[in-house]
Design an enzyme around this catalytic site. Structure first.
Site, short mmCIF file in Angstrom:
data_model
loop_
_atom_site.label_atom_id
_atom_site.label_comp_id
_atom_site.label_asym_id
_atom_site.label_seq_id
_atom_site.Cartn_x
_atom_site.Cartn_y
_atom_site.Cartn_z
N GLU A 61 -0.16 -0.70 -0.16
CA GLU A 61 0.13 0.33 -1.15
C GLU A 61 -0.44 -0.04 -2.52
O GLU A 61 -0.58 -1.21 -2.85
CB GLU A 61 1.65 0.52 -1.25
N CYS A 82 -1.83 -0.54 -10.04
CA CYS A 82 -1.23 -1.74 -9.47
C CYS A 82 -1.75 -1.88 -8.04
O CYS A 82 -1.58 -0.96 -7.23
CB CYS A 82 0.29 -1.57 -9.49
N CYS A 89 3.72 -10.60 2.76
CA CYS A 89 3.77 -11.77 1.88
C CYS A 89 4.60 -12.86 2.53
O CYS A 89 5.72 -12.62 2.97
CB CYS A 89 4.35 -11.42 0.52
N CYS A 93 10.52 -14.07 -1.10
CA CYS A 93 11.52 -14.03 -2.17
C CYS A 93 12.70 -13.17 -1.71
O CYS A 93 12.51 -12.15 -1.04
CB CYS A 93 10.92 -13.47 -3.45
N CYS A 96 12.78 -9.24 -2.59
CA CYS A 96 11.54 -8.46 -2.50
C CYS A 96 11.34 -7.84 -1.13
O CYS A 96 11.41 -8.52 -0.11
CB CYS A 96 10.36 -9.36 -2.84
N SER A 189 6.25 -14.69 -12.08
CA SER A 189 7.59 -14.25 -11.70
C SER A 189 8.50 -15.46 -11.74
O SER A 189 8.42 -16.35 -10.90
CB SER A 189 7.56 -13.63 -10.30
N ASN A 265 15.21 -3.38 -8.23
CA ASN A 265 15.11 -2.13 -7.47
C ASN A 265 15.81 -2.36 -6.14
O ASN A 265 15.38 -3.21 -5.36
CB ASN A 265 13.64 -1.76 -7.24
N CYS A 310 7.82 -1.87 -8.41
CA CYS A 310 7.52 -3.25 -8.05
C CYS A 310 8.52 -3.77 -7.03
O CYS A 310 9.71 -3.49 -7.12
CB CYS A 310 7.65 -4.16 -9.27
N1 SAH Z 1 3.54 -11.92 -5.54
C1 SAH Z 1 3.36 -11.70 -6.93
C2 SAH Z 1 2.97 -10.27 -7.26
C3 SAH Z 1 3.61 -9.18 -6.48
S1 SAH Z 1 5.35 -8.98 -6.75
C4 SAH Z 1 4.60 -12.10 -7.69
O1 SAH Z 1 5.63 -12.37 -7.09
O2 SAH Z 1 4.53 -12.17 -8.92
C5 SAH Z 1 5.32 -8.08 -8.28
C6 SAH Z 1 6.60 -8.16 -9.09
O3 SAH Z 1 7.64 -7.42 -8.46
C7 SAH Z 1 7.13 -9.58 -9.27
O4 SAH Z 1 7.36 -9.84 -10.62
C8 SAH Z 1 8.42 -9.55 -8.52
O5 SAH Z 1 9.33 -10.45 -9.09
C9 SAH Z 1 8.85 -8.11 -8.66
N2 SAH Z 1 9.83 -7.69 -7.67
C10 SAH Z 1 9.89 -8.08 -6.38
N3 SAH Z 1 10.93 -7.47 -5.77
C11 SAH Z 1 11.54 -6.68 -6.69
C12 SAH Z 1 12.67 -5.81 -6.67
N4 SAH Z 1 13.37 -5.61 -5.55
N5 SAH Z 1 13.00 -5.18 -7.80
C13 SAH Z 1 12.29 -5.35 -8.94
N6 SAH Z 1 11.21 -6.16 -9.02
C14 SAH Z 1 10.84 -6.83 -7.92
FE1 SF4 Z 2 5.67 -12.16 -2.30
FE2 SF4 Z 2 5.78 -11.57 -4.93
FE3 SF4 Z 2 7.43 -10.37 -3.15
FE4 SF4 Z 2 7.77 -12.93 -3.73
S1 SF4 Z 2 7.98 -11.21 -5.17
S2 SF4 Z 2 7.82 -12.05 -1.65
S3 SF4 Z 2 5.67 -13.61 -3.99
S4 SF4 Z 2 5.23 -10.18 -3.23
#
Ligand code: SAH
Ligand code: SF4
Length: 332
Positions: A61, A82, A89, A93, A96, A189, A265, A310
């Protein structure tokens, strides 16, 4: 490359300044193609999510974010695209949705750049009219060879100053990116300041803990006026306390930086048990940071109810790839 990026050539025969033998040889060995748009999901604030289907069926996406309203000065801002760097991934995390897909695969530079090119074509903007952020699906610094190639190609259209790579903290990748001549902006992050909590939320912290991360960030070459962005996803009752805000403030002030607070989110299906803090606690957290001298903004992705925000990107309905990796436990 110029034919494909600047002039959007759809085939090698359009490249009339190349000798016909070269064009034929290219035709034999390569194909020119853009990712196929499988679905578009607009939201009421003008943002739009694009779901792409790649040649092997993998789904990723990208999100188009319109320019902010004109400033008082009358200057018109750029739109933002974006992009995803991986289909899934491996970092896993806890907060995420993309992490729930598991590792997936690396995208090629063509597949990453292709997302930008399709969004530009569909939304009708051209060179120098967009910012590009690597904040979609995947960890860009675990696909650095292809991300680096994308950055090179993108330079014809988007200045590195208008490009941001966001990482969960892959220290060797940060050090390698630092050696580029034309560096993008760096976003990290962070989400928690202490190793115990950060490892629970972001398992990658076990491999590259906070001290190692900051050692690399302190060596990141920043041009005057530029700063590192820290992203902090706020989760109710997990990392939103005043004590956590104070610890974060102490840490981020080690480098010229600003903090983006991102209220979680939520996803009942993918992130059960995790919730977004109230507006009051987000504001209180932000005030704690600000009163410690940290430049902080809050990013409410509220307009992106269509799951374009995000961390909500999951390339849904990817057949045979939906692994549903269990999230690490946050509260134990
Ligand atoms: N892998 C990279 C980039 C993709 S994630 C990273 O982790 O930085 C992009 C952003 O989305 C990151 O800052 C992450 O912390 C944020 N993110 C992930 N899950 C989220 C959620 N459920 N709600 C809000 N932000 C989130
Ligand atoms: Fe991967 Fe970034 Fe999501 Fe963490 S926040 S699982 S590094 S996409």
């Amino acid at each position: 490359m110029r034919w494909m990026t600047e002039r959007r050539a759809a085939g090698f025969d359009a490249m009339t300044d190349l000798p016909s033998g070269v064009r034929a040889a290219l035709e034999e060995r390569f194909t020119i193609g853009l990712p196929e748009v499988e679905a578009r999901t607009p939201s009421e604030d003008g943002a739009e999510k694009f779901l792409f289907r790649l040649a092997d069926g993998a789904k990723v996406e990208a999100v188009y974010i319109p320019a902010p309203r004109h400033r008082a000065s009358g200057s018109s801002e750029r739109v933002t695209v974006c992009v995803s760097s991986q289909a899934g991934c491996a970092v896993n995390c806890a907060f995420c949705v993309t992490g729930r897909l598991g590792a997936g695969r690396n995208l090629t530079a063509g597949e990453i750049l292709g997302q930008y090119l399709v969004v530009a074509r569909e939304k009708g903007f051209g060179p120098r009219e967009a910012n590009v952020v690597f904040m979609g699906m995947g960890e860009p610094l675990l696909n650095l060879a292809q991300v680096s190639r994308t950055l090179d190609l993108l330079e014809a259209e988007v200045s590195p100053r208008r490009t941001t790579v966001s990482t969960a903290g892959v220290v060797p990748g940060i050090r390698e990116l630092a050696r580029r001549d034309h560096r993008p902006n760096l976003a990290v992050s962070l989400t928690a300041a202490g190793n115990a909590l950060r490892t629970k939320l972001m398992p990658i912290n076990a491999q590259w803990p906070v001290e190692e991360l900051f050692a690399a960030l302190e060596e990141w070459p920043l041009e005057p006026g530029r700063r590192i962005t820290f992203e902090v996803v706020l989760i109710a009752g997990v990392n939103d306390s005043p004590a956590e805000a104070r610890a974060l403030a102490r840490l981020v002030k080690r480098v010229p930086s600003k903090v983006n607070l991102i209220p979680l989110n939520e996803s009942a299906e993918w992130l059960p048990g995790l919730s977004r803090p109230s507006r009051e606690s987000v504001d209180a957290f932000g005030s704690h940071l600000a009163s410690s001298g940290v430049d902080v903004t809050v990013r409410w992705s509220k307009g992106l109810g269509a799951a374009a925000a995000c961390g909500q990107l999951k390339g849904r309905e990817t057949p045979g790839r939906l692994l549903r990796v269990p999230p690490p436990s946050v509260r134990s």
